[in-house]
Design a protein around this motif. Structure first.
Motif, PDB file in Angstrom:
ATOM      1  N   HIS A  46     -40.411   9.519 -15.852  1.00 29.45           N
ATOM      2  CA  HIS A  46     -40.463  10.372 -17.042  1.00 29.45           C
ATOM      3  C   HIS A  46     -39.560  11.599 -16.949  1.00 29.45           C
ATOM      4  CE1 HIS A  46     -42.200  12.376 -20.491  1.00 29.45           C
ATOM      5  NE2 HIS A  46     -42.378  13.438 -19.746  1.00 29.45           N
ATOM      6  N   ASP A  47     -39.577  12.269 -15.802  1.00 32.90           N
ATOM      7  CA  ASP A  47     -38.747  13.478 -15.752  1.00 32.90           C
ATOM      8  C   ASP A  47     -37.585  13.339 -14.774  1.00 32.90           C
ATOM      9  OD1 ASP A  47     -40.946  15.482 -13.616  1.00 32.90           O
ATOM     10  OD2 ASP A  47     -40.260  13.416 -13.500  1.00 32.90           O
TER      11      ASP A  47
ATOM     12  N   ILE B  44     -42.488   4.659 -16.845  1.00 30.46           N
ATOM     13  CA  ILE B  44     -43.257   5.883 -17.073  1.00 30.46           C
ATOM     14  C   ILE B  44     -43.160   6.836 -15.889  1.00 30.46           C
ATOM     15  CG2 ILE B  44     -45.416   4.874 -16.220  1.00 30.46           C
ATOM     16  CD1 ILE B  44     -46.112   6.812 -19.036  1.00 30.46           C
ATOM     17  N   HIS B  45     -43.041   6.287 -14.668  1.00 29.22           N
ATOM     18  CA  HIS B  45     -43.003   7.185 -13.523  1.00 29.22           C
ATOM     19  C   HIS B  45     -41.664   7.876 -13.396  1.00 29.22           C
ATOM     20  CE1 HIS B  45     -46.875   5.801 -12.507  1.00 29.22           C
ATOM     21  NE2 HIS B  45     -46.506   4.582 -12.240  1.00 29.22           N
TER      22      HIS B  45
END
Lengths: 290, 409
Positions: B8-9, B5-6
């Motif tokens: 994500h970008d 999730i960390h």
């Protein structure tokens, strides 16, 4: 003519009128502008401070918000980094999604910061740097920012109360102010100046003046009398052997503060006017008292 | 990392020299390249959703592992007290296919360049005030250029990334090659035991693939390995069976000494000797499945540099006797992913040496002892010299009787 004088002083970076910026401090930092990004160099302690101050800011803001994305935790938040130096703190905050404006009165610092962020296309868009003091941006940035961070800055500032008032002016109501600084104690003199600067070289010599260190009680008093509510005060400690920072109970050396600007707009106006009247009265009587 | 999730970008590129491998169902015959996957590695694969795909394709769990010496009766048996699986034998192609499916799921973040090759690397200069880009530049064979904040070298024991980064590698070529093959057993059985016998020429292992098939990994001298590959199928099968069953290397002295030690142990500890099972016998071998590859030991002196991390065989290479090679690599991945994820959540520059060094310290501490132990075992078991045989016989018997040591292994 008084008006044109005012405009002229606003444009000059080294403003000395009602300023919180100390010109001696500026000279000190100019000499070291190119050392900012060497993680093992003069600014190593500031680099490793990111390991506790970034999570502190991030987690405090996350706990105050209801909808956020863990992959982009600070997205949509406008942050002002006062005294950003080479951008050491602006960059991680930018990476976490925030729109950061970094200001610093030393032009060399801003140039270093600008060049360093230019290599990263994502950061280049998220962070804007300006060579400026806090007062100079107040007019165009009234109640613009969600968060202000002033990390390792207030111990270099000439007039702390003015600084805090300006912070209040550019912060949105209920916005957050994060400060990290050094306490004024015998211990901080021995460890912070004698040992850190002169003996171990953890901090470049001459960086700090003990006279300007701020005890947390005084900082808290100034904040609360200027429309802020202090939420957290935490002690910090640097271990030069492991080169790492940790949170500690004692605030006798370094400490961090989180304060929130009060919500109602009317309140911030009324707290502004009485001091101004005081100043006018003082200058009115200055000529008469022998 | 694509599923983290960390991240994500963040953007990740994967350069793969081979073609895309994805299977909806496996062919009837088994591939000869298999790996023994530890439960820890299975957990890692499960965390990114790949393990489900592995299970739906095919794999063979095993509950027990019997390891014994060709020169004596000494043997050690590993099994878990609860009915959990000790490990899984999975074909490498199955793992590749499972991972490919999961990569597709995060195609927005991870771009895979199949059949690509990097021909040049430009490393960032340590000086901090230079005007050139501070990132790593990679030039591909087709002329494209990529630049990255962190380059992860996972290109095997002959790692080009490692060589280009001028990281010294401690290398040692064993005078052994491993012969692999897919074997069909004489009769169907539960086949949930992994077998390994230490011959003087090297260990021979039989890893279960199904009730009727097993995979062979036979580490032996280069000459013997070539012979095994050249001989006809019947002789090949005979060699395997004789390797597992024959007692030709036993000496009366060692047998007596071993028996004496065993009775001594059973005096002290009633359950000190485990039940010896007999390995299955082999009926035939899959025609095309015989292959060999040389073995060696390797360890990079550094796993990380500014903006660079080495994982898997690029960082360390072991003898297959302990079945640990790929699991060490998975361990590297779990550790690096953990540190990178934390760094991303702290807004750190991913290529920064600070968290890369934490990964290196953690993994070197873990890997070095295992690699050294594997090497020692290999050397210890490569001899028929009586004193050493006695030493290892007693050592193995003692280890078999001592639960704490066994659990650690």
């Amino acid at each position: 003519s008084q008006l044109s004088l005012f405009r002229f002083t606003v444009k000059r970076p080294l403003s000395t009128l009602r300023s919180s910026v100390d010109s001696k401090e500026i000279k000190k930092f100019q000499l070291l502008a190119h050392k900012w990004w060497d993680e093992e160099g003069e600014y190593a302690a500031l680099h490793s401070m990111n390991d506790i101050r970034v999570p502190f800011i991030r987690d405090t803001l996350l706990s105050m918000s209801t909808n956020y994305h863990l992959g982009n935790p600070l997205s949509g938040i406008r942050i002002l980094d006062v005294g950003c130096g080479g951008g050491l703190l602006s960059e991680p905050l930018g990476r976490l999604g925030a729109s950061v404006t970094g200001i610093d009165p030393v032009e060399d610092n801003i140039r270093t910061a600008d060049r360093h962020k230019s290599f990263d296309p994502v950061l280049a868009k998220r962070i804007q740097y300006k060579c400026s003091s806090l007062e100079e941006i107040v007019e165009e940035s009234m109640e613009t920012f969600d968060v202000i961070v002033a990390s390792e800055v207030v111990e270099h500032v000439a007039d702390l109360e003015t600084f805090i008032k300006c912070c209040s002016q550019v912060l949105k109501p209920e916005g957050s102010l994060f400060i990290t600084t050094i306490n004024k104690t015998q211990l901080s003199y021995v460890l912070g100046i004698v040992i850190a600067e002169k003996i171990m070289g953890i901090v470049p010599e001459g960086t700090h003046e003990w006279e300007k260190f701020v005890p947390p009680e005084e900082l808290q008093r100034l904040l609360e009398s200027n429309g802020f509510s202090v939420r957290t005060v935490n002690g910090m400690l640097y271990n030069p052997l492991s080169r790492s920072w940790s949170w500690v109970q004692s605030k006798s050396l370094n400490y961090a503060v989180h304060a929130v600007k009060s919500g109602a707009r009317a309140q911030s106006h009324t707290s502004d006017t009485p001091p101004e009247r005081d100043t006018q009265q003082r200058s009115a009587t200055a000529g008469t008292v022998p | 990392l694509g599923h983290d999730i960390h991240f994500h970008d963040k953007k990740i590129a994967l350069l793969e020299a081979g073609p895309r491998k994805e299977y909806d169902h496996m062919p009837d015959s088994y591939s000869n390249r298999v790996s023994s996957i530890s439960p820890g590695s299975a957990t890692l694969l499960s965390s990114c959703g790949a393990w489900d795909h592995v299970c739906s394709l095919r794999l063979k769990p095993f509950r027990r592992m019997q390891v014994w010496d060709a020169c004596s009766e000494a043997m050690i048996v590993f099994e878990k007290d609860d009915l959990d699986d000790m490990g899984y034998i999975v074909e490498n192609d199955v793992i590749m296919s499972a991972l490919t499916k999961q990569l597709d799921a995060v195609a927005g973040r991870v771009e895979v360049f199949y059949r690509s090759r990097a021909v040049g690397y430009t490393w960032p200069l340590p000086s901090h005030s230079c005007d050139a880009s501070p990132w790593v530049q990679v030039e591909l064979a087709d002329g494209r250029r990529l630049q990255t904040k962190l380059l992860i070298g996972a290109d095997g024991h002959n790692s080009v990334v490692r060589k280009e980064a001028e990281i010294k590698n401690i290398e040692h070529k064993y005078d052994q090659s491993a012969v692999v093959a897919t074997l069909h057993l004489s009769e169907a059985t539960d086949n949930n035991v992994a077998w390994q016998r230490f011959l003087p020429t090297g260990p021979i292992a039989l890893l279960p693939l199904s009730d009727t098939t097993s995979s062979l990994v036979w580490s032996t001298s280069h000459d013997h390995a070539s012979e095994l590959l050249a001989m006809d199928e019947e002789s090949f099968v005979d060699s395997i069976n004789s390797a597992f069953w024959s007692n030709i290397n036993h000496s009366d002295f060692i047998d007596a000494a071993g028996a004496m030690f065993r009775s001594a142990i059973s005096l002290l500890k009633a359950s000190g000797a485990a039940v010896r099972q007999l390995p299955p016998s082999v009926a035939r071998v899959d025609g095309e499945s015989r292959a060999l590859f040389p073995l060696g030991l390797g360890h990079a002196t550094e796993y990380v540099q500014h903006r660079l991390a080495l994982i898997g065989d690029a960082a360390h290479r072991v003898h297959p006797l302990a079945g640990q090679g790929v699991n060490l690599g998975f361990g590297d991945i779990a550790c690096l992913a953990h540190h990178l994820s934390a760094a991303a959540f702290n807004g750190r520059d991913l290529g920064s040496l600070k968290h890369l060094l934490k990964f290196e310290t953690e993994r070197q501490r873990h890997n070095v002892s295992l690699i050294a132990a594997t090497d020692v075992l290999k050397r210890l078991y490569s001899t028929t010299l009586t004193p050493l045989v006695l030493l290892r016989t007693w050592g193995l018997q003692a280890t078999n009787a001592l639960p704490p040591v066994k659990v650690r292994i």
